[in-house]
Design a protein around this motif. Sequence first.
Motif, PDB file in Angstrom:
ATOM      1  N   VAL A 200       0.836  -1.207   0.000  1.00  0.00           N
ATOM      2  CA  VAL A 200       0.000   0.000   0.000  1.00  0.00           C
ATOM      3  C   VAL A 200       0.867   1.251   0.000  1.00  0.00           C
ATOM      4  CG1 VAL A 200      -1.684   1.340   1.337  1.00  0.00           C
ATOM      5  CG2 VAL A 200      -1.975  -1.139   1.086  1.00  0.00           C
ATOM      6  N   GLU A 201       1.899   1.271   0.839  1.00  0.00           N
ATOM      7  CA  GLU A 201       2.744   2.464   0.901  1.00  0.00           C
ATOM      8  C   GLU A 201       3.592   2.616  -0.360  1.00  0.00           C
ATOM      9  OE1 GLU A 201       3.237   4.185   5.122  1.00  0.00           O
ATOM     10  OE2 GLU A 201       4.617   2.484   4.977  1.00  0.00           O
ATOM     11  N   ALA A 202       4.054   1.501  -0.923  1.00  0.00           N
ATOM     12  CA  ALA A 202       4.820   1.582  -2.163  1.00  0.00           C
ATOM     13  C   ALA A 202       3.979   2.190  -3.282  1.00  0.00           C
ATOM     14  CB  ALA A 202       5.310   0.200  -2.574  1.00  0.00           C
ATOM     15  N   TYR A 203       2.694   1.845  -3.321  1.00  0.00           N
ATOM     16  CA  TYR A 203       1.813   2.315  -4.386  1.00  0.00           C
ATOM     17  C   TYR A 203       1.431   3.780  -4.222  1.00  0.00           C
ATOM     18  CZ  TYR A 203      -2.063   2.371  -7.729  1.00  0.00           C
ATOM     19  OH  TYR A 203      -2.887   2.664  -8.786  1.00  0.00           O
ATOM     20  N   THR A 204       1.350   4.253  -2.993  1.00  0.00           N
ATOM     21  CA  THR A 204       0.822   5.591  -2.746  1.00  0.00           C
ATOM     22  C   THR A 204       1.874   6.617  -2.361  1.00  0.00           C
ATOM     23  OG1 THR A 204       0.324   4.972  -0.448  1.00  0.00           O
ATOM     24  CG2 THR A 204      -1.439   4.693  -2.068  1.00  0.00           C
ATOM     25  N   CYS A 205       3.117   6.215  -2.112  1.00  0.00           N
ATOM     26  CA  CYS A 205       4.130   7.171  -1.664  1.00  0.00           C
ATOM     27  C   CYS A 205       4.587   8.051  -2.825  1.00  0.00           C
ATOM     28  CB  CYS A 205       5.315   6.450  -1.025  1.00  0.00           C
ATOM     29  SG  CYS A 205       6.461   5.684  -2.202  1.00  0.00           S
ATOM     30  N   LYS A 206       5.300   9.092  -2.490  1.00  0.00           N
ATOM     31  CA  LYS A 206       5.729  10.073  -3.493  1.00  0.00           C
ATOM     32  C   LYS A 206       6.761   9.527  -4.476  1.00  0.00           C
ATOM     33  CE  LYS A 206       4.880  14.253  -0.741  1.00  0.00           C
ATOM     34  NZ  LYS A 206       5.509  15.402  -0.043  1.00  0.00           N
ATOM     35  N   LEU A 207       7.464   8.458  -4.108  1.00  0.00           N
ATOM     36  CA  LEU A 207       8.511   7.926  -4.976  1.00  0.00           C
ATOM     37  C   LEU A 207       8.025   6.787  -5.860  1.00  0.00           C
ATOM     38  CD1 LEU A 207      11.662   7.970  -2.639  1.00  0.00           C
ATOM     39  CD2 LEU A 207      10.847   9.709  -4.243  1.00  0.00           C
ATOM     40  N   ALA A 208       6.733   6.512  -5.850  1.00  0.00           N
ATOM     41  CA  ALA A 208       6.184   5.452  -6.695  1.00  0.00           C
ATOM     42  C   ALA A 208       6.388   5.779  -8.171  1.00  0.00           C
ATOM     43  CB  ALA A 208       4.695   5.278  -6.401  1.00  0.00           C
ATOM     44  N   VAL A 209       6.685   4.732  -8.948  1.00  0.00           N
ATOM     45  CA  VAL A 209       6.818   4.861 -10.398  1.00  0.00           C
ATOM     46  C   VAL A 209       6.017   3.730 -11.038  1.00  0.00           C
ATOM     47  CG1 VAL A 209       9.077   5.980 -10.259  1.00  0.00           C
ATOM     48  CG2 VAL A 209       8.948   3.485 -10.461  1.00  0.00           C
ATOM     49  N   PRO A 210       5.782   3.776 -12.345  1.00  0.00           N
ATOM     50  CA  PRO A 210       4.929   2.756 -12.960  1.00  0.00           C
ATOM     51  C   PRO A 210       5.355   1.316 -12.695  1.00  0.00           C
ATOM     52  CG  PRO A 210       5.173   4.594 -14.459  1.00  0.00           C
ATOM     53  CD  PRO A 210       6.071   4.874 -13.298  1.00  0.00           C
ATOM     54  N   HIS A 211       6.650   1.015 -12.718  1.00  0.00           N
ATOM     55  CA  HIS A 211       7.084  -0.351 -12.456  1.00  0.00           C
ATOM     56  C   HIS A 211       6.713  -0.779 -11.032  1.00  0.00           C
ATOM     57  CE1 HIS A 211       9.444  -0.311 -16.168  1.00  0.00           C
ATOM     58  NE2 HIS A 211       9.689  -1.594 -15.973  1.00  0.00           N
ATOM     59  N   THR A 212       6.984   0.072 -10.048  1.00  0.00           N
ATOM     60  CA  THR A 212       6.661  -0.307  -8.672  1.00  0.00           C
ATOM     61  C   THR A 212       5.151  -0.337  -8.446  1.00  0.00           C
ATOM     62  OG1 THR A 212       6.938   1.991  -7.906  1.00  0.00           O
ATOM     63  CG2 THR A 212       8.855   0.543  -7.777  1.00  0.00           C
ATOM     64  N   ASP A 213       4.410   0.519  -9.147  1.00  0.00           N
ATOM     65  CA  ASP A 213       2.950   0.469  -9.056  1.00  0.00           C
ATOM     66  C   ASP A 213       2.424  -0.902  -9.467  1.00  0.00           C
ATOM     67  OD1 ASP A 213       2.779   3.076  -8.208  1.00  0.00           O
ATOM     68  OD2 ASP A 213       1.957   3.877 -10.080  1.00  0.00           O
ATOM     69  N   ALA A 214       2.965  -1.431 -10.557  1.00  0.00           N
ATOM     70  CA  ALA A 214       2.493  -2.728 -11.053  1.00  0.00           C
ATOM     71  C   ALA A 214       2.760  -3.829 -10.028  1.00  0.00           C
ATOM     72  CB  ALA A 214       3.179  -3.053 -12.381  1.00  0.00           C
ATOM     73  N   TYR A 215       3.960  -3.834  -9.464  1.00  0.00           N
ATOM     74  CA  TYR A 215       4.279  -4.822  -8.428  1.00  0.00           C
ATOM     75  C   TYR A 215       3.376  -4.637  -7.209  1.00  0.00           C
ATOM     76  CZ  TYR A 215       8.602  -6.473 -10.703  1.00  0.00           C
ATOM     77  OH  TYR A 215       9.510  -7.037 -11.552  1.00  0.00           O
ATOM     78  N   ALA A 216       3.180  -3.408  -6.784  1.00  0.00           N
ATOM     79  CA  ALA A 216       2.417  -3.145  -5.571  1.00  0.00           C
ATOM     80  C   ALA A 216       0.964  -3.607  -5.700  1.00  0.00           C
ATOM     81  CB  ALA A 216       2.467  -1.652  -5.230  1.00  0.00           C
ATOM     82  N   LEU A 217       0.330  -3.280  -6.807  1.00  0.00           N
ATOM     83  CA  LEU A 217      -1.075  -3.673  -6.983  1.00  0.00           C
ATOM     84  C   LEU A 217      -1.229  -5.186  -7.028  1.00  0.00           C
ATOM     85  CD1 LEU A 217      -2.524  -1.077  -9.521  1.00  0.00           C
ATOM     86  CD2 LEU A 217      -3.102  -1.327  -7.091  1.00  0.00           C
ATOM     87  N   TYR A 218      -0.308  -5.868  -7.694  1.00  0.00           N
ATOM     88  CA  TYR A 218      -0.395  -7.334  -7.746  1.00  0.00           C
ATOM     89  C   TYR A 218      -0.174  -7.922  -6.357  1.00  0.00           C
ATOM     90  CZ  TYR A 218       0.196 -12.107  -9.476  1.00  0.00           C
ATOM     91  OH  TYR A 218       0.066 -13.457  -9.709  1.00  0.00           O
ATOM     92  N   ALA A 219       0.747  -7.347  -5.599  1.00  0.00           N
ATOM     93  CA  ALA A 219       0.979  -7.822  -4.235  1.00  0.00           C
ATOM     94  C   ALA A 219      -0.270  -7.640  -3.368  1.00  0.00           C
ATOM     95  CB  ALA A 219       2.169  -7.092  -3.611  1.00  0.00           C
ATOM     96  N   ILE A 220      -0.941  -6.499  -3.495  1.00  0.00           N
ATOM     97  CA  ILE A 220      -2.172  -6.259  -2.735  1.00  0.00           C
ATOM     98  C   ILE A 220      -3.212  -7.320  -3.066  1.00  0.00           C
ATOM     99  CG2 ILE A 220      -4.129  -4.672  -2.454  1.00  0.00           C
ATOM    100  CD1 ILE A 220      -2.043  -2.379  -2.896  1.00  0.00           C
ATOM    101  N   LYS A 221      -3.356  -7.655  -4.342  1.00  0.00           N
ATOM    102  CA  LYS A 221      -4.313  -8.693  -4.743  1.00  0.00           C
ATOM    103  C   LYS A 221      -3.965 -10.038  -4.119  1.00  0.00           C
ATOM    104  CE  LYS A 221      -5.485  -6.616  -9.233  1.00  0.00           C
ATOM    105  NZ  LYS A 221      -5.426  -6.766 -10.715  1.00  0.00           N
ATOM    106  N   LEU A 222      -2.703 -10.423  -4.202  1.00  0.00           N
ATOM    107  CA  LEU A 222      -2.286 -11.720  -3.666  1.00  0.00           C
ATOM    108  C   LEU A 222      -2.471 -11.807  -2.160  1.00  0.00           C
ATOM    109  CD1 LEU A 222       0.972 -12.231  -5.753  1.00  0.00           C
ATOM    110  CD2 LEU A 222      -1.030 -13.716  -5.811  1.00  0.00           C
ATOM    111  N   ILE A 223      -2.074 -10.771  -1.451  1.00  0.00           N
ATOM    112  CA  ILE A 223      -2.156 -10.792   0.006  1.00  0.00           C
ATOM    113  C   ILE A 223      -3.614 -10.772   0.467  1.00  0.00           C
ATOM    114  CG2 ILE A 223      -1.555  -9.525   2.118  1.00  0.00           C
ATOM    115  CD1 ILE A 223       0.936  -8.509   0.422  1.00  0.00           C
ATOM    116  N   SER A 224      -4.432  -9.940  -0.160  1.00  0.00           N
ATOM    117  CA  SER A 224      -5.846  -9.874   0.204  1.00  0.00           C
ATOM    118  C   SER A 224      -6.539 -11.206  -0.016  1.00  0.00           C
ATOM    119  CB  SER A 224      -6.552  -8.795  -0.620  1.00  0.00           C
ATOM    120  OG  SER A 224      -5.995  -7.523  -0.369  1.00  0.00           O
ATOM    121  N   LYS A 225      -6.156 -11.897  -1.069  1.00  0.00           N
ATOM    122  CA  LYS A 225      -6.789 -13.168  -1.413  1.00  0.00           C
ATOM    123  C   LYS A 225      -6.353 -14.295  -0.499  1.00  0.00           C
ATOM    124  CE  LYS A 225      -7.218 -16.447  -5.269  1.00  0.00           C
ATOM    125  NZ  LYS A 225      -6.825 -16.730  -6.684  1.00  0.00           N
TER     126      LYS A 225
END
Length: 385
Positions: A200-225
């Motif tokens: 969550v913090e990787a996706y929303t922090c000021k230093l997020a970039v498209p590559h890290t966004d992609a990893y972060a969202l997939y991680a959120i899906k996996l962990i939530s599931k």
Amino acid sequence: MLQYTFSLPTTIRFGVGAVKEAGVCAKSLGATHVMIVADQGVIRAGLTRDVETSLRDADIPYTYYDKIVPNPRDYHCVEGYETARAAGIDCLVAVGGGSSMDTAKAIGTLLTHGGKVQDWCGADKLLRPITPLIAIPTTAGTGSEVTPFAVVTDSETHVKLNIFDAKAAPKIALVDPTMLMGLPPHIMAATGIDAMTHAVEAYTCKLAVPHTDAYALYAIKLISKNLRNAVNNRSLDACTGMMLGSTIAGIAFGYSDVAAVHCMAEALGGRYDLPHGVANAILLPTVTAYNLPTNTKKYADVAEAMGLDVTGKTAEEAAAACVDGLRQLCTDVDIKPMREHPEIKPEDFHALSVAAMANVSTPSNPREMTVEAFEELFQKAYAGE
């Protein structure tokens, strides 16, 4: 135009049986004498046996360093370094959670740089790579097997310090979901919420970039599931999902950053020795709610990635649902709220806020932070808001 660099210095080997490749990997790194860095609980649980067998099969001698504690101390890192130097260690194998891996990174730093741990804390201070490190996680939380930093507690100031440099990243991560099958439920819960916080913090922090966004969202899906099942109804499928989620979240925050949740959690851990995942969990919903106005679209994305029903909701409504979803996830895996941790004293909140403000990741929080804002968030979290 957006410009950034993204590189992964760590080779990841993922899957059932990956841990048995430790010897082959050590030989590929030119190892002649390995130090296994693992805590006594991990050793007693038999989680280092396959590592030992693999190293013997590769004809590589090994030495143990087992004085690993939660929130690793500088003096343990120094002791491990002195043991490794005396033994002629040229490769490290860390087996365990973040504490083992952070300790090993600090030991490796001292082996190639000398001095004391504090000399190398900060961003991009290392002069050369640390001693080659193979990281084998036994929890699904820290992501330290793929991150370029180590967190070490200064035993005099009780402040958590960070070695933050790509040259501190492990050379190889052996990520084996079977390592989670015997993990106690409360540790699975705490480390799992730690991984969710990373994502969550990787996706929303000021230093997020498209590559890290992609990893972060997939991680959120996996962990939530998978987290609820991994805690309450353990299966290899759930453990595979969690180990993937944790490592992918590690990539996300390791190459963007964390934010205010971690700044506050590290202050709590430094003062009270509270497990890092628990500290993150008791703060995550409160801090997320504070940050919502900065980017409701991104927090709405988090809600959707968590599998929450956002049909017909505005971005603001979906973002608010994200906070409720995070709070419910913590409840479902039996994380106790802050006020039920008796060691935490409200009279310490100002000092904790000063420590949080000094954290290297504070500028990355999506909403501007002050000591007063941190103190208000500590108070709100303690009140259960």
